[in-house]
Every structure is written in structure tokens, then in C-alpha cells.
Scaffold this motif. Sequence first.
Motif, PDB file in Angstrom:
ATOM      1  N   ALA A   1       0.839  -1.208   0.000  1.00  0.00           N
ATOM      2  CA  ALA A   1       0.000   0.000   0.000  1.00  0.00           C
ATOM      3  C   ALA A   1       0.872   1.256   0.000  1.00  0.00           C
ATOM      4  O   ALA A   1       0.585   2.234  -0.704  1.00  0.00           O
ATOM      5  CB  ALA A   1      -0.927  -0.015   1.215  1.00  0.00           C
ATOM      6  N   GLU A   2       1.955   1.228   0.766  1.00  0.00           N
ATOM      7  CA  GLU A   2       2.811   2.422   0.853  1.00  0.00           C
ATOM      8  C   GLU A   2       3.586   2.665  -0.442  1.00  0.00           C
ATOM      9  O   GLU A   2       3.738   3.802  -0.890  1.00  0.00           O
ATOM     10  CB  GLU A   2       3.756   2.303   2.055  1.00  0.00           C
ATOM     11  N   LEU A   3       4.057   1.596  -1.043  1.00  0.00           N
ATOM     12  CA  LEU A   3       4.767   1.749  -2.329  1.00  0.00           C
ATOM     13  C   LEU A   3       3.851   2.362  -3.387  1.00  0.00           C
ATOM     14  O   LEU A   3       4.241   3.270  -4.125  1.00  0.00           O
ATOM     15  CB  LEU A   3       5.233   0.378  -2.826  1.00  0.00           C
ATOM     16  N   LEU A   4       2.631   1.844  -3.433  1.00  0.00           N
ATOM     17  CA  LEU A   4       1.690   2.360  -4.431  1.00  0.00           C
ATOM     18  C   LEU A   4       1.349   3.818  -4.157  1.00  0.00           C
ATOM     19  O   LEU A   4       1.328   4.643  -5.077  1.00  0.00           O
ATOM     20  CB  LEU A   4       0.402   1.522  -4.433  1.00  0.00           C
ATOM     21  N   ALA A   5       1.108   4.149  -2.879  1.00  0.00           N
ATOM     22  CA  ALA A   5       0.727   5.526  -2.542  1.00  0.00           C
ATOM     23  C   ALA A   5       1.845   6.498  -2.917  1.00  0.00           C
ATOM     24  O   ALA A   5       1.593   7.592  -3.438  1.00  0.00           O
ATOM     25  CB  ALA A   5       0.396   5.631  -1.056  1.00  0.00           C
ATOM     26  N   ALA A   6       3.093   6.097  -2.675  1.00  0.00           N
ATOM     27  CA  ALA A   6       4.218   6.978  -3.013  1.00  0.00           C
ATOM     28  C   ALA A   6       4.241   7.229  -4.527  1.00  0.00           C
ATOM     29  O   ALA A   6       4.465   8.355  -4.986  1.00  0.00           O
ATOM     30  CB  ALA A   6       5.536   6.356  -2.555  1.00  0.00           C
ATOM     31  N   ALA A   7       3.979   6.177  -5.299  1.00  0.00           N
ATOM     32  CA  ALA A   7       3.987   6.330  -6.764  1.00  0.00           C
ATOM     33  C   ALA A   7       2.832   7.212  -7.233  1.00  0.00           C
ATOM     34  O   ALA A   7       2.970   7.994  -8.175  1.00  0.00           O
ATOM     35  CB  ALA A   7       3.913   4.959  -7.424  1.00  0.00           C
ATOM     36  N   VAL A   8       1.705   7.102  -6.553  1.00  0.00           N
ATOM     37  CA  VAL A   8       0.525   7.886  -6.918  1.00  0.00           C
ATOM     38  C   VAL A   8       0.786   9.386  -6.721  1.00  0.00           C
ATOM     39  O   VAL A   8       0.346  10.221  -7.511  1.00  0.00           O
ATOM     40  CB  VAL A   8      -0.672   7.431  -6.036  1.00  0.00           C
ATOM     41  N   HIS A   9       1.531   9.726  -5.682  1.00  0.00           N
ATOM     42  CA  HIS A   9       1.748  11.142  -5.350  1.00  0.00           C
ATOM     43  C   HIS A   9       3.058  11.691  -5.916  1.00  0.00           C
ATOM     44  O   HIS A   9       3.438  12.812  -5.602  1.00  0.00           O
ATOM     45  CB  HIS A   9       1.716  11.329  -3.832  1.00  0.00           C
ATOM     46  N   ARG A  10       3.720  10.905  -6.729  1.00  0.00           N
ATOM     47  CA  ARG A  10       4.998  11.332  -7.277  1.00  0.00           C
ATOM     48  C   ARG A  10       4.766  12.411  -8.345  1.00  0.00           C
ATOM     49  O   ARG A  10       3.800  12.355  -9.092  1.00  0.00           O
ATOM     50  CB  ARG A  10       5.602  10.071  -7.904  1.00  0.00           C
ATOM     51  N   ASP A  11       5.684  13.387  -8.396  1.00  0.00           N
ATOM     52  CA  ASP A  11       5.614  14.388  -9.466  1.00  0.00           C
ATOM     53  C   ASP A  11       6.369  13.875 -10.674  1.00  0.00           C
ATOM     54  O   ASP A  11       7.470  13.345 -10.534  1.00  0.00           O
ATOM     55  CB  ASP A  11       6.247  15.706  -9.016  1.00  0.00           C
ATOM     56  N   VAL A  12       5.785  14.042 -11.842  1.00  0.00           N
ATOM     57  CA  VAL A  12       6.468  13.590 -13.066  1.00  0.00           C
ATOM     58  C   VAL A  12       6.961  14.810 -13.829  1.00  0.00           C
ATOM     59  O   VAL A  12       6.179  15.709 -14.140  1.00  0.00           O
ATOM     60  CB  VAL A  12       5.491  12.789 -13.966  1.00  0.00           C
ATOM     61  N   ALA A  13       8.248  14.857 -14.078  1.00  0.00           N
ATOM     62  CA  ALA A  13       8.785  15.955 -14.890  1.00  0.00           C
ATOM     63  C   ALA A  13       9.118  15.385 -16.267  1.00  0.00           C
ATOM     64  O   ALA A  13       9.848  14.404 -16.377  1.00  0.00           O
ATOM     65  CB  ALA A  13      10.035  16.519 -14.231  1.00  0.00           C
ATOM     66  N   LEU A  14       8.555  15.985 -17.303  1.00  0.00           N
ATOM     67  CA  LEU A  14       8.846  15.513 -18.662  1.00  0.00           C
ATOM     68  C   LEU A  14      10.050  16.275 -19.191  1.00  0.00           C
ATOM     69  O   LEU A  14      10.101  17.499 -19.085  1.00  0.00           O
ATOM     70  CB  LEU A  14       7.654  15.771 -19.577  1.00  0.00           C
ATOM     71  N   GLU A  15      10.990  15.540 -19.723  1.00  0.00           N
ATOM     72  CA  GLU A  15      12.123  16.221 -20.355  1.00  0.00           C
ATOM     73  C   GLU A  15      12.024  15.994 -21.851  1.00  0.00           C
ATOM     74  O   GLU A  15      12.710  15.150 -22.406  1.00  0.00           O
ATOM     75  CB  GLU A  15      13.431  15.677 -19.782  1.00  0.00           C
ATOM     76  N   ASP A  16      11.103  16.697 -22.462  1.00  0.00           N
ATOM     77  CA  ASP A  16      10.801  16.459 -23.864  1.00  0.00           C
ATOM     78  C   ASP A  16      10.621  17.819 -24.532  1.00  0.00           C
ATOM     79  O   ASP A  16       9.562  18.437 -24.448  1.00  0.00           O
ATOM     80  CB  ASP A  16       9.509  15.611 -23.936  1.00  0.00           C
ATOM     81  N   VAL A  17      11.682  18.252 -25.154  1.00  0.00           N
ATOM     82  CA  VAL A  17      11.705  19.614 -25.701  1.00  0.00           C
ATOM     83  C   VAL A  17      10.663  19.762 -26.809  1.00  0.00           C
ATOM     84  O   VAL A  17       9.946  20.765 -26.891  1.00  0.00           O
ATOM     85  CB  VAL A  17      13.129  19.936 -26.234  1.00  0.00           C
TER      86      VAL A  17
END
Length: 413
Positions: free
Chosen positions: A118-134
Motif C-alpha cells: 500500500a505504501e509503495l503504491l501511494a508513493a507512486a501515486v503522489h509522485r511528481d512527473v517531470a517531462l524532459e521532452d523539448v
Amino acid sequence: MAGLLQALVGASEKAAHIARLCRREEPLFQLLVAEKTGADRNRRFLQDFKTLADVLIQEVIKHDLGKEFPELQGHIHGEESNEFKNGQGETVAVRVCATPGDTAALLLSVLEPERAAAELLAAAVHRDVALEDVELAGVALSIPPQDLAIWIDPIDSTNEYIGGREDVAPVDGIAPAGLRSALVLIGAYDRETGCPVLGVINEPFFRRDPLTRRYRHRLGGHGRIPAPKGGGKPGEPGDGVRAQGPRPRRWQGRYHWGVAYGDTRLCSLSPPPPRPVPCVVLSRAEGGAVRAALGPLCGDRLRFAAGAGYKMLCVILGLADSYVLSEGSTFAWDACAPHAILRALGGGVVALAGALRERRAGDTGSPPELVYNRPVEGAVGAKRWANRGGLVAYAHPQHLEAVLAALAAVPGL
Ligand code: 2IP
Ligand code: CA
Ligand code: CA
């Protein structure tokens, strides 16, 4: 509407990360495969976990898009319902909560006693995604989000995702089965016309990371992977996450996007060149009559693959020229995203039965494309959104024409 396309891609990246995480992190992986290994102490619970991965991914996409674009709230649909029955028979509505702690607590009410999962999934759910795609960052569109609605297939080809075969050899670039065909599909369509407008296909399992085997070898398959100087991104090689036993390399993903709005056609890919003799990709479940009708058209180039989304991706990538399906076994969420990308490339997806009916009635115009805002009359549940009567996905209109001409002779289609 600066940013909706970027937001769809960002959401697909987070979804792909969760899909990889469930196969990579031991507490999650054990839940995913326990049924197969016979360590099943509660078959229903394990079955639920598989659905939970799908449901959670869909809710994360829904949450992130709805938060950034409030005009879309109430118009983001997907394959899954978020209502979930836990082991005690209680109904839990899976959703993204305000904090990782709250989300972990909610997930635990489904996954009890698997706290680590449950904790692993929750951390992934709240993770910020930064796109490095010019290239993607430079795309500026003016499509009002209040005119759009979304279809999500959080994981297409679930069976292959669970089965998890890693080494299925491709045939002319097309993987007949295995993890490669598990995709995240997010499509936006025009609420009024039902036309697909934006599409993102994410391949969470595009290829195995060439680096991770080295890490594992050095660590003997156990221990923590040291973070590189300057820190690694969470979930990437060297992020300090515990390396797990005998399973081999981690996977790297990639994504593709397309825009087909008004006269605007934009795509992360170039249109594939047409082959003089088309290659057609089919489901392994496709019947003998369709195979027999298409065989002569393609010479020896009939190919078979799992996953409706993956077969459309094969057309998008130019690995096949057309995907033909004679049954209503796909749904709006399977086709919306790939269809938008195909339109961006000059192709499309038509309803097979309707196209053949028009053709037999002597109508020589272009057959109507699938639309995504019209439920099937009288149908209930998922069937309301079935692409009834099958479909043909194509990159070049001449191949659509050739396929329809070949299929027009098949009785019963
Ligand atoms: C499925 C999945 C299947 C496909 C089916 C889809 O979606 O893509 O693989 O069947 O049509 O509805 P086939 O592989 O025979 O083309 P899901 O995995 O999301 O249920
Ligand atoms: Ca699907
Ligand atoms: Ca699915």
C-alpha cells in the motif's frame, strides 16, 4: 489550451511507472504473480489486486487531469469502476487522497495486511512527473478543454501484463505476445462530435534497461542500488531502491502522441511509408474466413499479436499497414487514443460492419470513422461502449480500400 497534451503525456508516464512498479517491487510483484506460483492463500484477494492496479492507475490519471483541468471533471471516463470490494466484503471507493499517508491508508483498507504494498503504491501515486521532452514542450494548442472528454484504458492487454513474458521474439518487429503489448492508452475526443482529437500511447515495457543487469550483477541480486552522484530519479536505476532477487533487468518505456483537431495534424512520429503489398495484423482469436480473405491480399504478411492497443500501435509505427477485427471485442477506451494518433498521421479507424454495409449498398464514399460519444443503444455495462461490428485501423486510405474490398466477399461479415 496550453498544456493538455503535455498533461496527458505526464499522466501516462505516471501510469507507466505504476505498471512497472507492480512488477518490480517484491511486495507488489508477489501479489501479482502469487496465483500462478500456487502460493495463493486467498484467490479472490489476489484477483482483486490485479484489478486494483488497473483501477488505481485509472484513478490517478483521472485525478491528475481533473485537478489541472477542472473543465474536464465529470468527463474523464475509463474502463474501470473505482468501486472495489475488499476481503471483508466492504465496498471501498479507490481514489487519490490529499496526502500519500491518506492514500496509503485507503489502499490498505483494500490490501490489508500488505502495508508495504500500500505504501509503495501511494508513493507512486503522489509522485511528481517531470517531462524532459523539448519537442512536446514546444507544442502550443488552442483546443478548449471544456469541449473535450477523455477515455482511459489504464492497462490494455492485462493478460499479457499479468503473464509477464519478457522474451517473446518479435516477428518483423511485431511482438506476438508478452509484456511489450501491455500499454497505457489515454485519448481525448470532442464531446459534441465524438471525434478523437488527442491521443497518447505509453509503452511501459518498451525495452529492458541495458544498465540494470550490471547493477544487479555487482550486487549479487540483492541489497540497495547505490544512488549516483547528484541523486537518481525515483524508480530509475540507481535510485537507492532495494534491488530484488532473481528477476532480471528493469524496463524502460516510451510514449507516442498525436493531435488531430480542425486542420491541425501533429504527431511525435512521422507517417510510415506504405508498403506496396500491405501487412495486416490480427488477433489470434480472428476466425478462418477473415484470415482466408486477407491472406491473398498480403502474401505471407498476416501477423498476429495480443492487445487491441498494441495492434493499432503496430499500424502507427508502420510495422503493419492495417489491423482488422471482425468482432465487437474492443471498446471506446481501446481505440480512442490510437485513433487520434492515426488521424494525426493521415489514417484512421472505421467500423467494419458499417463500412461493408455501405460498400455493398454501392456507396463509394469514405466509410465513417469510429466516434466515442455514442453508447450502443439498449446495451448495458461495458457493452454500451463496444466498437460493435469490428473495426479496421489503417495508416493509408489505399490500404483501407484494399482491405474492405477483400472482406466484402466474406459472407456473414
Ligand atoms: C483487451 C485486450 C485484448 C484484446 C481485447 C481488448 O483489453 O486488448 O488483448 O483482445 O480486444 O478488449 P486480442 O488480444 O485478442 O486483440 P483489456 O486487456 O484492457 O481487457
Ligand atoms: Ca483494453
Ligand atoms: Ca484494460
